[in-house]
Design an enzyme around this catalytic site. Structure first.
Site, PDB file in Angstrom:
ATOM      1  N   HIS A   9     -19.939 -11.080   8.807  1.00  9.34           N
ATOM      2  CA  HIS A   9     -18.797 -10.450   8.121  1.00  9.34           C
ATOM      3  C   HIS A   9     -19.191  -9.427   7.072  1.00  9.34           C
ATOM      4  CE1 HIS A   9     -17.115 -13.916  10.164  1.00  9.34           C
ATOM      5  NE2 HIS A   9     -15.970 -13.270  10.143  1.00  9.34           N
ATOM      6  N   ASP A  22     -14.580  -2.978  15.705  1.00  8.03           N
ATOM      7  CA  ASP A  22     -15.144  -3.021  17.065  1.00  8.03           C
ATOM      8  C   ASP A  22     -14.956  -1.707  17.833  1.00  8.03           C
ATOM      9  OD1 ASP A  22     -15.522  -5.691  16.391  1.00  8.03           O
ATOM     10  OD2 ASP A  22     -13.753  -6.365  17.492  1.00  8.03           O
ATOM     11  N   GLU A  50      -6.456  -4.840  18.884  1.00  6.47           N
ATOM     12  CA  GLU A  50      -5.873  -4.961  20.219  1.00  6.47           C
ATOM     13  C   GLU A  50      -4.841  -6.115  20.321  1.00  6.47           C
ATOM     14  OE1 GLU A  50      -8.401  -7.052  22.524  1.00  6.47           O
ATOM     15  OE2 GLU A  50      -6.969  -7.027  24.176  1.00  6.47           O
ATOM     16  N   GLN A  72     -20.430  -6.837   7.785  1.00  9.16           N
ATOM     17  CA  GLN A  72     -20.036  -5.569   8.436  1.00  9.16           C
ATOM     18  C   GLN A  72     -18.584  -5.199   8.187  1.00  9.16           C
ATOM     19  OE1 GLN A  72     -22.044  -5.704  12.706  1.00  9.16           O
ATOM     20  NE2 GLN A  72     -21.800  -7.732  11.826  1.00  9.16           N
ATOM     21  N   GLU A  80     -22.847  -9.257  19.583  1.00  7.36           N
ATOM     22  CA  GLU A  80     -22.472 -10.684  19.652  1.00  7.36           C
ATOM     23  C   GLU A  80     -21.901 -11.077  21.015  1.00  7.36           C
ATOM     24  OE1 GLU A  80     -19.374 -11.450  16.776  1.00  7.36           O
ATOM     25  OE2 GLU A  80     -18.007 -10.023  17.723  1.00  7.36           O
ATOM     26  N   ARG A 107     -17.182  -7.984  19.375  1.00  6.96           N
ATOM     27  CA  ARG A 107     -16.520  -8.744  20.456  1.00  6.96           C
ATOM     28  C   ARG A 107     -17.060  -8.376  21.835  1.00  6.96           C
ATOM     29  NH1 ARG A 107     -13.555 -12.416  18.734  1.00  6.96           N
ATOM     30  NH2 ARG A 107     -12.944 -13.089  20.816  1.00  6.96           N
ATOM     31  N   MET A 113     -21.562  -7.435  15.203  1.00  9.19           N
ATOM     32  CA  MET A 113     -20.250  -7.808  15.755  1.00  9.19           C
ATOM     33  C   MET A 113     -19.835  -6.823  16.844  1.00  9.19           C
ATOM     34  SD  MET A 113     -17.958  -9.151  12.590  1.00  9.19           S
ATOM     35  CE  MET A 113     -17.997 -10.873  12.100  1.00  9.19           C
ATOM     36  N   ARG A 132     -43.773  -8.392  13.374  1.00 11.19           N
ATOM     37  CA  ARG A 132     -42.791  -9.314  13.961  1.00 11.19           C
ATOM     38  C   ARG A 132     -41.788  -8.581  14.849  1.00 11.19           C
ATOM     39  NH1 ARG A 132     -41.482 -12.742   8.471  1.00 11.19           N
ATOM     40  NH2 ARG A 132     -42.991 -14.390   8.874  1.00 11.19           N
TER      41      ARG A 132
HETATM   42  O1  F6P Z   1     -12.522  -7.942  15.701  1.00 14.35           O
HETATM   43  C1  F6P Z   1     -13.278  -7.857  14.533  1.00 14.35           C
HETATM   44  C2  F6P Z   1     -14.271  -8.972  14.451  1.00 14.35           C
HETATM   45  O2  F6P Z   1     -15.020  -8.805  13.272  1.00 14.35           O
HETATM   46  C3  F6P Z   1     -15.170  -9.144  15.672  1.00 14.35           C
HETATM   47  O3  F6P Z   1     -16.208  -8.196  15.692  1.00 14.35           O
HETATM   48  C4  F6P Z   1     -15.618 -10.571  15.511  1.00 14.35           C
HETATM   49  O4  F6P Z   1     -15.971 -11.155  16.737  1.00 14.35           O
HETATM   50  C5  F6P Z   1     -14.388 -11.231  14.966  1.00 14.35           C
HETATM   51  O5  F6P Z   1     -13.611 -10.226  14.359  1.00 14.35           O
HETATM   52  C6  F6P Z   1     -14.675 -12.313  13.955  1.00 14.35           C
HETATM   53  O6  F6P Z   1     -13.488 -12.900  13.603  1.00 14.35           O
HETATM   54  P1  F6P Z   1     -13.290 -13.932  12.424  1.00 14.35           P
HETATM   55  O7  F6P Z   1     -13.028 -13.139  11.181  1.00 14.35           O
HETATM   56  O8  F6P Z   1     -12.098 -14.721  12.841  1.00 14.35           O
HETATM   57  O9  F6P Z   1     -14.539 -14.729  12.296  1.00 14.35           O
END
Ligand code: F6P
Length: 349
Positions: free
Chosen positions: A279, A134, A110, A281, A229, A178, A176, A169
């Site tokens: 990351h 995302d 975006e 993911q 997140e 955003r 992730m 548990r």
């Molecule tokens: O937009 C992709 C994304 O992986 C989000 O899901 C996450 O909040 C952000 O990028 C993390 O960014 P960075 O790589 O700067 O830590």
């Protein structure tokens, strides 16, 4: 549509966070551009930064062999935009003239697509391709990389089930996404989560704990809570720290699961553990769906350039690729639908 322009040389760049499928898009652009149109193609290094620094390499079909399944991006990426730099657009224009670039393919999320839109308004001929795990870009049903992220999160949830059950548990797993809950909702559904918390619906921690207590009273002693997140508590229900801001002014999300897990353990007495997928993911090889989708995006982007359809973004809608205006695509981020969230809710607790 602005008519078919005379194109001989183009450049492709990847901007923003990396994402599985970037190399497959690059390969798709190169294949179509070289084989069908006979164009020369440059791969710009590190997103828009490479346009400012005139840093790029020539890409060929031959040189792109083997990159289809590879994660990351062979040309690098960054969150720089020309508008962050004094005289940035002039530098971009100089680079384009020096290299003889007739048009660009901008592969980004975006933020990068908003920058591409601004650049187009400044007279740069370009086409956008929506990238992000995302899946929050407007007017396209699927961004590439999303399917891979969901698969990775689902695999993780599957694994957490067995360890959760062995120890009775609660496992809180943060994914992730955003400000949207696409990854959380799809992975939660696919992984059989007990509860999924998404930014679209602020949660009440008391309700979360009550649902877990009810479930455990029925003889289930293990639960998986998926937390996006960007999930946030309903106002006045729970204090959470403000996320720090990175050098580009973006909120650095991540960590909400620690607050959620601590509250669950304190309020229910259930032993609770936290997993932040982070990351992971975004790394590694794309799923077969993302490889095919990315290749399709790449081919369509080259076609859009050939048609002179500048200022457009390629979008996946109802099983087809279409072109939408970048201005419309960036107007609003795409949230999860209430229908999908209702389906997810019917499996909760
Ligand atoms: O937009 C992709 C994304 O992986 C989000 O899901 C996450 O909040 C952000 O990028 C993390 O960014 P960075 O790589 O700067 O830590």
């Amino acid at each position: 549509m602005s008519g078919s322009p005379k194109i001989t040389t183009i450049a492709v760049l990847t901007s923003g966070g990396d994402c599985p499928g970037l190399n497959a898009v690059i390969r798709g652009v190169v294949r179509k551009a070289e084989r069908q149109y006979g164009w020369r193609i440059f791969g710009v290094h590190e997103g828009f930064k490479g346009l400012l620094d005139d840093s790029m390499e020539e890409l060929t079909v031959e040189g792109c062999r083997g990159i289809l399944p590879r994660g990351g991006t062979i040309i690098g990426t960054s969150r720089h935009t020309p508008f962050m730099h004094e005289g940035g657009m002039e530098k971009v224009q100089e680079t384009m003239e020096r290299r003889g670039l007739d048009a660009l393919v901008v592969i980004g999320g975006e933020g990068s697509l908003s920058c591409a839109h601004e650049m187009h308004l400044c007279g740069i001929p370009l086409v956008g391709v929506p990238k992000t795990i995302d899946n929050d870009v407007g007017l396209t049903e699927r961004t590439f990389g999303f399917d891979t992220a969901v698969q990775i999160a689902t695999d993780a949830i599957d694994r957490l089930h067995t360890t959760a059950e062995s120890h009775n548990r609660v496992m809180v797993v943060e994914v992730m996404g955003r400000n949207v809950g696409h990854i959380a909702t799809w992975a939660g559904l696919a992984g059989g989560a007990t509860l999924t918390l998404v930014p679209e619906e602020p949660f009440n921690i008391a309700d979360v704990c009550e649902a877990l207590t009810r479930r455990h009273a029925r003889g289930k002693f293990a639960s998986i809570v998926v937390v996006a997140e960007g999930a946030r508590p309903a106002e006045g229900t729970l204090e959470i720290p403000e996320p720090p801001v990175d050098q580009y002014g973006h909120k650095r999300l991540g960590g909400i699961c620690n607050v959620v897990a601590a509250e669950i353990e304190a309020r229910t007495g259930f032993e609770t553990r936290v997993t932040v997928l982070g990351h992971v993911q975004r790394g590694g090889t794309p799923t077969s769906f993302d490889r095919a989708l990315s290749s399709w995006y790449g081919v369509e982007a080259a076609e859009a350039l050939a048609d002179g359809d500048f200022g457009s973004m390629i979008a996946f809608q109802c099983g087809s690729m279409v072109r939408v205006s970048l201005a419309d695509a960036i107007a609003q981020i795409k949230y999860t639908s209430p229908e999908l969230r209702a389906v997810a809710r019917s499996f909760f607790a």
